[in-house]
Scaffold this motif. Structure first.
Motif, PDB file in Angstrom:
ATOM      1  N   THR A 572      26.549  41.545  38.804  1.00 15.81           N
ATOM      2  CA  THR A 572      27.654  42.406  38.380  1.00 15.81           C
ATOM      3  C   THR A 572      28.029  42.091  36.934  1.00 15.81           C
ATOM      4  N   LEU A 573      28.397  43.146  36.210  1.00 13.78           N
ATOM      5  CA  LEU A 573      28.800  43.034  34.812  1.00 13.78           C
ATOM      6  C   LEU A 573      30.236  43.516  34.670  1.00 13.78           C
ATOM      7  N   GLN A 574      31.011  42.803  33.886  1.00 17.66           N
ATOM      8  CA  GLN A 574      32.371  43.226  33.591  1.00 17.66           C
ATOM      9  C   GLN A 574      32.657  42.946  32.122  1.00 17.66           C
ATOM     10  N   ASP A 575      33.001  44.011  31.405  1.00 11.23           N
ATOM     11  CA  ASP A 575      33.274  43.899  29.964  1.00 11.23           C
ATOM     12  C   ASP A 575      32.100  43.268  29.223  1.00 11.23           C
ATOM     13  N   GLY A 576      30.876  43.623  29.645  1.00  5.98           N
ATOM     14  CA  GLY A 576      29.690  43.156  28.950  1.00  5.98           C
ATOM     15  C   GLY A 576      29.272  41.741  29.273  1.00  5.98           C
ATOM     16  N   ALA A 588      30.224  41.053  48.805  1.00  7.65           N
ATOM     17  CA  ALA A 588      31.173  41.920  49.516  1.00  7.65           C
ATOM     18  C   ALA A 588      32.416  41.156  49.940  1.00  7.65           C
ATOM     19  N   ARG A 589      32.290  39.828  50.061  1.00  5.55           N
ATOM     20  CA  ARG A 589      33.429  39.025  50.521  1.00  5.55           C
ATOM     21  C   ARG A 589      34.269  38.476  49.371  1.00  5.55           C
ATOM     22  N   THR A 590      33.895  38.762  48.147  1.00  7.88           N
ATOM     23  CA  THR A 590      34.650  38.252  46.997  1.00  7.88           C
ATOM     24  C   THR A 590      35.542  39.343  46.431  1.00  7.88           C
ATOM     25  N   ASP A 591      36.342  38.952  45.468  1.00  2.00           N
ATOM     26  CA  ASP A 591      37.203  39.921  44.784  1.00  2.00           C
ATOM     27  C   ASP A 591      36.626  40.300  43.421  1.00  2.00           C
ATOM     28  N   GLY A 592      35.289  40.221  43.313  1.00  2.00           N
ATOM     29  CA  GLY A 592      34.636  40.558  42.054  1.00  2.00           C
ATOM     30  C   GLY A 592      34.432  42.059  41.907  1.00  2.00           C
ATOM     31  N   VAL A 593      33.620  42.435  40.924  1.00  2.00           N
ATOM     32  CA  VAL A 593      33.374  43.858  40.623  1.00  2.00           C
ATOM     33  C   VAL A 593      32.798  44.571  41.834  1.00  2.00           C
ATOM     34  N   TYR A 594      31.753  43.997  42.453  1.00  2.00           N
ATOM     35  CA  TYR A 594      31.115  44.655  43.593  1.00  2.00           C
ATOM     36  C   TYR A 594      32.080  44.793  44.759  1.00  2.00           C
ATOM     37  N   GLY A 595      32.831  43.730  45.047  1.00  2.00           N
ATOM     38  CA  GLY A 595      33.782  43.781  46.156  1.00  2.00           C
ATOM     39  C   GLY A 595      34.841  44.838  45.940  1.00  2.00           C
ATOM     40  N   ARG A 596      35.352  44.932  44.720  1.00  2.00           N
ATOM     41  CA  ARG A 596      36.392  45.944  44.440  1.00  2.00           C
ATOM     42  C   ARG A 596      35.829  47.352  44.533  1.00  2.00           C
ATOM     43  N   LEU A 597      34.627  47.580  43.966  1.00  2.00           N
ATOM     44  CA  LEU A 597      34.025  48.918  44.035  1.00  2.00           C
ATOM     45  C   LEU A 597      33.709  49.294  45.477  1.00  2.00           C
ATOM     46  N   LEU A 598      33.263  48.306  46.254  1.00  2.00           N
ATOM     47  CA  LEU A 598      32.955  48.580  47.666  1.00  2.00           C
ATOM     48  C   LEU A 598      34.219  48.951  48.432  1.00  2.00           C
TER      49      LEU A 598
END
Length: 616
Positions: A572-576, A588-598
């Protein structure tokens, strides 16, 4: 890590610039087409022979005039019939010779003009293919095409005019100067005065004319660029009812060229009156000198006729100079735009294949090592990006829109230079790989299939031009495209129209998948390959993609998270910047970019389901 050296270089192609004068620009054009020197020599020799044959005629007519005067004066006209017949025959032979040789030169000039057009066109395309992607980011496609058509037409037209007119005119003028000096030196002096004065006055005209021509060409190129865009996006124009707006915009450009042309024509023709006025005064003086010298007994009637014809021959090339200069100025203006592209800085690329290192079977196939990148002088788009992809592994890139996913793909293809860091393919820095070798090792399926106006079979074969018909059919079957191709009138020989407009989105994308499959590269990149498709088309394409990814190292970009649920890892990329790396289940179990988009996607699906149940 230190920043990379600038990945660009000057092209080294010769070409005129704004500091060069007209002569320098025209010489540069001839130097650029130097391999056609044999044709130039043939044209020049034909011009010499044509001019020489033309110069013989006034001498023959002058001699005939003196014979007639002598015969009439002596009353022995019968004795002069035979020599006059011989002179008439000689005039006929010289004119026939001039006609034949002039047409040989004209034929060579026509061929030369076409070869110049072909040479300039092919070199222009070759140059475009070697320019960095950043150059195209600043240019409109239609403007590039318009500039090519206009510039090359103007340069080749000048070459044709020069071949058919200029050399003969030049030789003839020099010969007239020499002959005039032999008979009566004041005539040669006046000719020597009128030529530089005429050229000087034309130079004064040229500076303003060139500036106005540049302004006019800018509008013509802009209009041509917009025209190509409108035709290519005609459905968008019509769907938003913007036909009138586009017509008005297009018309405005040509209205501007009208105003510029009026100023340009007014300046040119005002100066032409002055130039021709000076010419008329000088030539009137020359005629008076010939008449006066004849009255004084210095010239016979035949010599007077000879000199009048020679002076008339000298006047014609001077007056023709206006046409030649007008054609030359168009060529110079066109060549500046042409050579501005030819002199653009090319992407610096490796030219030899480096030795491949010995690597373990489990070594990464792709490695992004501390990659930093930004467009032009802008801020960094990507910073400190580091991850790898193992052999046969499927890795997805996930970010919010504008997060840098597609930029990474462009960097992998070597379309832009890095600011720092490295991208390694099979352990080799891609900056050390020749572009063709780099891209030969990568298959890519874009969001936009980008098909060509050709047959279905040739579009699939674009991934491997040497593939057999059986190979093409197998690729189509693997891409889940065989059934719909079989339903086309000419099957694999069916023409699909510009950008595949005769096919549906799903059909175009399946051809794109077949194209990548036929290329059979070890690394596969899927750049939003199904994001523009409906659910049914997506499923058909997905079947082909599953076959395509089997056994290949795959880098997958997708907006629809359901399409990457089966990958091995997600980056996952956030702000480059790389935010997380892990399996779909882990992220899917984290609060990262993928988890939030999911989570957002699931909430959207729940809202749709609730709305649907409420509506029922």
């Amino acid at each position: 890590m230190p920043a990379r050296p600038d990945s660009t270089r000057p092209s080294g192609d010769p070409g005129p610039d704004r500091e060069k004068g007209m002569i320098g620009s025209l010489v540069a054009i001839m130097r650029f087409t130097g391999e056609l020197r044999t044709a130039y020599v043939v044209v020049a020799l034909c011009a010499v022979v044509t001019a020489a044959a033309g110069l013989v005629t006034p001498f023959l007519i002058g001699r005939a005039t003196d014979l007639i005067v002598q015969a009439v004066s002596s009353g022995r006209t019968a004795d002069s019939v035979q020599p006059l017949a011989l002179l008439a025959g000689a005039i006929l032979l010289t004119q026939l010779l001039a006609t034949v040789v002039q047409n040989v030169g004209g034929y060579t000039g026509d061929v030369l003009s076409n070869r110049i057009r072909a040479m300039l066109s092919t070199r222009y395309l070759d140059k475009l293919l070697r320019l960095p992607q950043s150059w195209f980011d600043e240019e409109m496609t239609g403007t590039i095409v318009s500039r090519l058509n206009r510039s090359i037409a103007e340069v080749s037209q000048f070459a044709k005019a020069m071949a058919n007119t200029f050399f003969t005119m030049l030789v003839q003028t020099i010969a007239v100067l020499v002959i005039s000096a032999v008979y009566y030196w004041p005539l040669a002096v006046l000719l020597l005065v009128v030529f530089p004065v005429y050229v000087w006055l034309t130079g004064l005209t040229s500076r303003t004319w060139q500036r106005l021509e540049g302004e006019k060409n800018a509008h013509i190129d802009a209009a041509g660029g917009r025209f190509a865009e409108v035709v290519g996006q005609i459905r968008v124009v019509r769907s938003f009812a913007r036909e009138r707006h586009e017509l008005e915009t297009f018309t405005d450009h040509f209205d501007e060229t009208d105003a510029t042309t009026e100023a340009q024509a007014r300046h040119w023709h005002t100066m032409d009156v002055i130039r021709r006025g000076v010419l008329n005064v000088v030539f009137a003086g020359m005629y008076f000198l010939i008449f006066w010298r004849t009255l004084e007994g210095g010239f016979s009637i035949g010599v007077m006729v000879l000199l009048i014809q020679l002076v008339s021959m000298a006047r014609q090339p001077v007056e023709m100079m206006s046409f030649m200069l007008d054609t030359a100025q168009h060529a110079v203006a066109g060549s500046r735009d042409y050579f501005r592209v030819m002199n653009a800085t090319e992407a610096l690329a490796a030219e030899t294949m480096p030795a491949l290192p010995d690597r373990a079977d489990d070594a990464p196939v792709l490695e992004f090592d501390d990659v930093r990148f930004g467009y032009g002088d802008g801020p960094d788009v990507l910073r400190d990006v580091t991850f790898d992809v193992r052999r046969g592994e499927r890795v997805a890139l996930v970010s919010e829109s504008g997060g840098g996913k597609t930029t990474l793909v462009n960097l992998l293809l070597g379309l832009y230079p890095l600011r720092s860091g490295r991208i390694l393919l099979e352990g080799v820095d891609i900056a050390d790989l020749p572009p063709e070798e780099l891209r030969r090792r990568i298959s890519i399926v874009f969001q936009d299939p980008s098909l060509f106006s050709d047959t279905v079979g040739e579009n699939i074969r674009y991934g491997n031009p040497d593939a057999s018909a059986a190979d093409v059919e197998r690729a189509a079957a693997g891409a889940n495209a065989a059934d719909f191709i079989a339903g086309l009138d000419d099957e694999f020989d069916s023409l699909i129209g510009e950008r595949g407009l005769k096919l549906s989105g799903g059909q175009k994308q399946r051809i794109s998948v077949a194209r990548a499959m036929l290329k059979d590269a070890s690394v596969l990149v899927l750049d939003e390959a199904t994001s523009a498709l409906d659910t049914r088309s997506e499923r058909a394409v997905q079947e082909g993609l599953k076959t395509l990814m089997r056994g290949r190292t795959s880098l997958v970009i997708a907006h629809r998270l359901s399409t990457i649920a089966g990958v091995d890892r997600i980056v996952t990329l956030q702000d480059g910047v790389v935010d997380e790396i892990g399996t779909p289940a882990e992220l899917a179990r984290t609060d990262g970019v993928y988890g939030r988009l999911l989570a957002l996607q699931r909430r959207g699906e729940d809202s749709y389901l609730n709305a649907y149940q409420t509506a029922r």
